[in-house]
Design an enzyme around this catalytic site. Structure first.
Site, PDB file in Angstrom:
ATOM      1  N   ASN A  82       2.714  24.694 -26.636  1.00 43.67           N
ATOM      2  CA  ASN A  82       1.746  24.112 -26.046  1.00 43.67           C
ATOM      3  C   ASN A  82       1.937  23.518 -24.790  1.00 43.67           C
ATOM      4  OD1 ASN A  82      -0.318  22.429 -28.721  1.00 43.67           O
ATOM      5  ND2 ASN A  82       0.783  24.251 -29.010  1.00 43.67           N
ATOM      6  N   TYR A 125      16.253  22.749 -35.073  1.00 44.11           N
ATOM      7  CA  TYR A 125      14.877  22.463 -34.990  1.00 44.11           C
ATOM      8  C   TYR A 125      14.091  23.258 -35.598  1.00 44.11           C
ATOM      9  CZ  TYR A 125      10.105  22.777 -33.280  1.00 44.11           C
ATOM     10  OH  TYR A 125       8.940  22.883 -33.241  1.00 44.11           O
ATOM     11  N   LYS A 138      12.025  23.167 -39.516  1.00 40.60           N
ATOM     12  CA  LYS A 138      10.507  23.345 -39.343  1.00 40.60           C
ATOM     13  C   LYS A 138      10.107  24.204 -40.488  1.00 40.60           C
ATOM     14  CE  LYS A 138       7.292  21.597 -37.721  1.00 40.60           C
ATOM     15  NZ  LYS A 138       6.846  20.725 -37.853  1.00 40.60           N
ATOM     16  N   THR A 152       5.413  25.596 -36.234  1.00 39.19           N
ATOM     17  CA  THR A 152       5.826  26.042 -35.073  1.00 39.19           C
ATOM     18  C   THR A 152       6.053  27.930 -35.074  1.00 39.19           C
ATOM     19  OG1 THR A 152       7.389  26.418 -33.221  1.00 39.19           O
ATOM     20  CG2 THR A 152       8.176  25.378 -35.216  1.00 39.19           C
ATOM     21  N   ASP A 153       5.684  28.448 -34.093  1.00 43.95           N
ATOM     22  CA  ASP A 153       6.023  29.825 -34.107  1.00 43.95           C
ATOM     23  C   ASP A 153       7.537  30.050 -34.100  1.00 43.95           C
ATOM     24  OD1 ASP A 153       6.735  29.214 -31.459  1.00 43.95           O
ATOM     25  OD2 ASP A 153       5.156  30.914 -30.826  1.00 43.95           O
ATOM     26  N   GLU A 154       8.526  29.146 -33.949  1.00 43.64           N
ATOM     27  CA  GLU A 154      10.056  29.324 -33.708  1.00 43.64           C
ATOM     28  C   GLU A 154      10.439  29.694 -34.995  1.00 43.64           C
ATOM     29  OE1 GLU A 154      12.135  26.829 -30.895  1.00 43.64           O
ATOM     30  OE2 GLU A 154      10.280  26.241 -30.022  1.00 43.64           O
TER      31      GLU A 154
END
Length: 332
Positions: A178, A148, A152, A121-123
């Site tokens: 998404n 989270y 990741k 993810t970009d997070e």
């Protein structure tokens, strides 16, 4: 015909990948999913049984994972605990799935010399200021802000270490937010759509100034297939469709597309540590591998998503009441 193991293939993004791969390739896909609250067997309904098989299980189950990885040509690793609010309430499942589960898959890929693609993810990059012209690139330093995104980020680093230390043939992709079919009603866009379908006003965190870079799940799926086919082992590719919109604008677009006044929403308590802005620079993916998104117009993709939720209430309705009860307890 390739044999793919798709972890988390009954979840939102994973199930969209399975549908897309069935339609656009000749691959056989084995789905491994634990079917936690976000996994749904109904998301795979209607797919041909000679192309898609399902295994109920945990990606941290070393014996099961070893058996499955040893029988495929490649692993596409979608399985993750992924909801920020849930990670703030109970971080433990995020460590188990995102870190221990990813380690288990990497070890199996190492033993069997199987290609692995890791979905991230970009997070992991943290957030950007609202007035910052920059976007995330493959070299942006990691700066996660929640259990989270930090788990990741940790799983990404495990993949990089296993490539460098053990020669595992792996790639990583970090994707922006998404949207599309089969997304759990706890998430921002389907929550607003299903509220309106039930005659309830949508809910906007704070002032709604937070910006996300939206991409339709089909475009994410096509990018992952492109990386599997053309990507260089050890590389990271960012996936985005230039879909930056702030949350207030998205709610107003949903309301307008559904025939409601654009201001017919309620403000609710903002999320703790809510990242300001995500933005993806997907130049590397586009120039090196020739990928392009199909949905280059966010509004058209959003309209198609709204129609899917109109047509599939039987899929989303069972989870709706529990989701809204959870948010009510948070004042959101």
């Amino acid at each position: 015909m390739a044999r793919l193991l798709v972890t988390g293939g009954a979840g939102f993004i994973g199930s969209n990948f399975v549908h897309y791969a069935v339609e656009h390739t000749d691959h056989h896909l084995t789905v491994l999913d634990k079917l936690t609250y976000a996994g749904n067997r109904e998301s795979l309904a209607g797919l041909p049984e000679d192309r898609v098989s399902f295994v109920l299980g945990d990606i941290a189950d070393a014996a099961l994972v070893d058996d499955l990885v040893g029988s495929v040509d490649a692993v596409v690793h979608y399985a993750a605990e992924s909801h920020n609010d849930n990670s703030l309430s109970d971080p433990h499942p995020f460590l188990h799935t995102n870190l221990v589960g990813s380690f288990t898959l990497l070890e199996a890929a190492r033993r069997h010399s199987v290609r692995l693609h890791h979905i991230s993810t970009d997070e992991v990059y943290g957030d950007l200021e609202l007035d910052d012209p920059a976007r995330f690139t493959e070299t942006t330093p990691y700066n996660p802000s929640s259990p989270y995104s930090s788990t990741k980020a940790g799983s990404d680093l495990l993949v990089r270490a296993w490539v460098r230390s053990f020669g595992v043939e792996a790639t990583i992709s970090n994707c922006s937010n998404n949207y599309g079919p089969y997304q759990h009603v706890e998430k921002f866009i389907p929550r607003q759509i299903t509220n309106i379908l039930r005659g309830v006003r949508p809910k906007l965190y704070g002032e709604g100034r937070n910006v996300r870079d939206w991409i339709h799940a089909d475009d994410h799926s096509s990018a992952v297939l492109t990386i599997l086919e053309k990507g260089r082992v050890g590389e990271t590719y960012l996936i985005g469709a230039d879909g930056e919109k702030d949350n207030k604008t998205v709610i107003e677009m949903i309301l307008t597309l559904m025939g409601q006044p654009a201001d017919a929403f309620d403000h609710v308590t903002d999320r703790a540590g809510h990242d300001l802005r995500y933005a993806i620079d997907s130049t590397k993916l586009r120039t090196e591998l020739g990928w392009r998104p199909h949905y280059q117009d966010f509004e058209s993709g959003l309209a198609a998503t709204i129609q899917w939720y109109r047509d599939n209430e039987s899929w989303w309705a069972p989870a709706k009441d529990a989701t809204e009860a959870f948010y009510a307890r948070l004042g959101q």
